[in-house]
Scaffold this active site. Sequence first.
Site, PDB file in Angstrom:
ATOM      1  N   ASP A  91      -1.076   1.673  -3.971  1.00  0.00           N
ATOM      2  CA  ASP A  91      -1.838   0.598  -4.627  1.00  0.00           C
ATOM      3  C   ASP A  91      -3.196   1.058  -5.144  1.00  0.00           C
ATOM      4  O   ASP A  91      -4.045   0.238  -5.488  1.00  0.00           O
ATOM      5  CB  ASP A  91      -1.979  -0.624  -3.711  1.00  0.00           C
ATOM      6  N   ASP A 122      -5.931   2.573  -3.934  1.00  0.00           N
ATOM      7  CA  ASP A 122      -7.255   2.531  -3.294  1.00  0.00           C
ATOM      8  C   ASP A 122      -7.527   3.762  -2.425  1.00  0.00           C
ATOM      9  O   ASP A 122      -8.591   3.888  -1.830  1.00  0.00           O
ATOM     10  CB  ASP A 122      -7.466   1.231  -2.495  1.00  0.00           C
ATOM     11  N   ASP A 164      -2.433   6.653  -3.771  1.00  0.00           N
ATOM     12  CA  ASP A 164      -1.417   6.004  -2.948  1.00  0.00           C
ATOM     13  C   ASP A 164      -0.774   4.855  -3.724  1.00  0.00           C
ATOM     14  O   ASP A 164      -1.053   4.658  -4.909  1.00  0.00           O
ATOM     15  CB  ASP A 164      -2.018   5.538  -1.612  1.00  0.00           C
ATOM     16  N   SER A 224       0.822  -1.209   0.000  1.00  0.00           N
ATOM     17  CA  SER A 224       0.000   0.000   0.000  1.00  0.00           C
ATOM     18  C   SER A 224       0.859   1.264   0.000  1.00  0.00           C
ATOM     19  O   SER A 224       1.593   1.504  -0.949  1.00  0.00           O
ATOM     20  CB  SER A 224      -0.955  -0.034   1.195  1.00  0.00           C
TER      21      SER A 224
END
Length: 336
Positions: free
Chosen positions: A215, A217, A213, A79
């Site tokens: 990843d 999401d 961000d 993430s």
Amino acid sequence: DDVRTVGRAFGSIVAKAGGHRVVVGYDGRLSSPELEAALVEGLTACGLTVCRVGRGPTPMLYYASHAVGADGAVMITGSHNPPEYNGIKMMLKGKSFFGADIQRLGRIAAAGDFVSGPGKATDHRVTEAYVERLLEGIDFGRPKTVVWDPGNGSSGEVLRRVIDRLPGRHVVINESIDGTFPAHHPDPTVEKNLVQLKDKVKAEKADFGIAFDGDGDRIGMVDSEGRVLWGDQLLAILAADVLADVPGSIIIADVKASQVLFDEVERLGGKPLMWKTGHSLIKAKMAETGCPLAGEMSGHIFFGHRYYGYDDALYAALRMLSIAGRSDVSVATLRD
């Protein structure tokens, strides 16, 4: 070895629940391809069919899970953490896998209580279908100038395909997927990570700027004056649009959101609901209440309205672009 074991344990949970198919994806971190391969080994050893969607944003994996009717979904992603870290996000039967589920997985792994069988892995690319779904049914109104910063994260390639289909002028910075994150840390809720975006918005005289961000999401946004729109401010603008279509609906925000948001939802005729922080907790509450829109201060925005109820920063960005294109005033004015 740890990730292979997680694959065995999670695969065993899926198999014991009568499941057969798991989708797997990974982000742009340097360690992700190696970890994805180990995960697939663990899952296939449980007798499951694994559909590998490849590298991309986490929401693309969530989409793949819905599209193929998978029994489970696993994403290798760190993430917005520093580059040397990595991690795993999981879904079971379309629902978040968290809390007590993780404890159970740990017990199964510790005991080596695994299901075994002959499984297989197939490549199942969904990028084009995902792009089509992102754009489906959205009225973008008047063309806008937008600066995008995927932060060298895993959404760069999908973003390029999306903006090639959009009206207006679109400028992308830090587009290449690079797990060393050379430009800045991939967390758009920390203001120092938005400096490049602010400067580019001003230089291009853009209507606004969007950041993602690592990843894809979580979303960050700045207006034409370089001011940040924080999670609750984004949600207030999005809520007005959703409540115009589904009046009186519940809108969920996490406990960190300001009173301004809850008051605004009420003023718009909606039913504000404060809930616990954490994307898994918010998703579960959305499913329970049938809520069309939820969000967190961290930039997770969840659309149940015309979408699947998971957090997808690309989709949230397109809904913001639609609002901006159909509005008589600027995003800066909407923020004010």
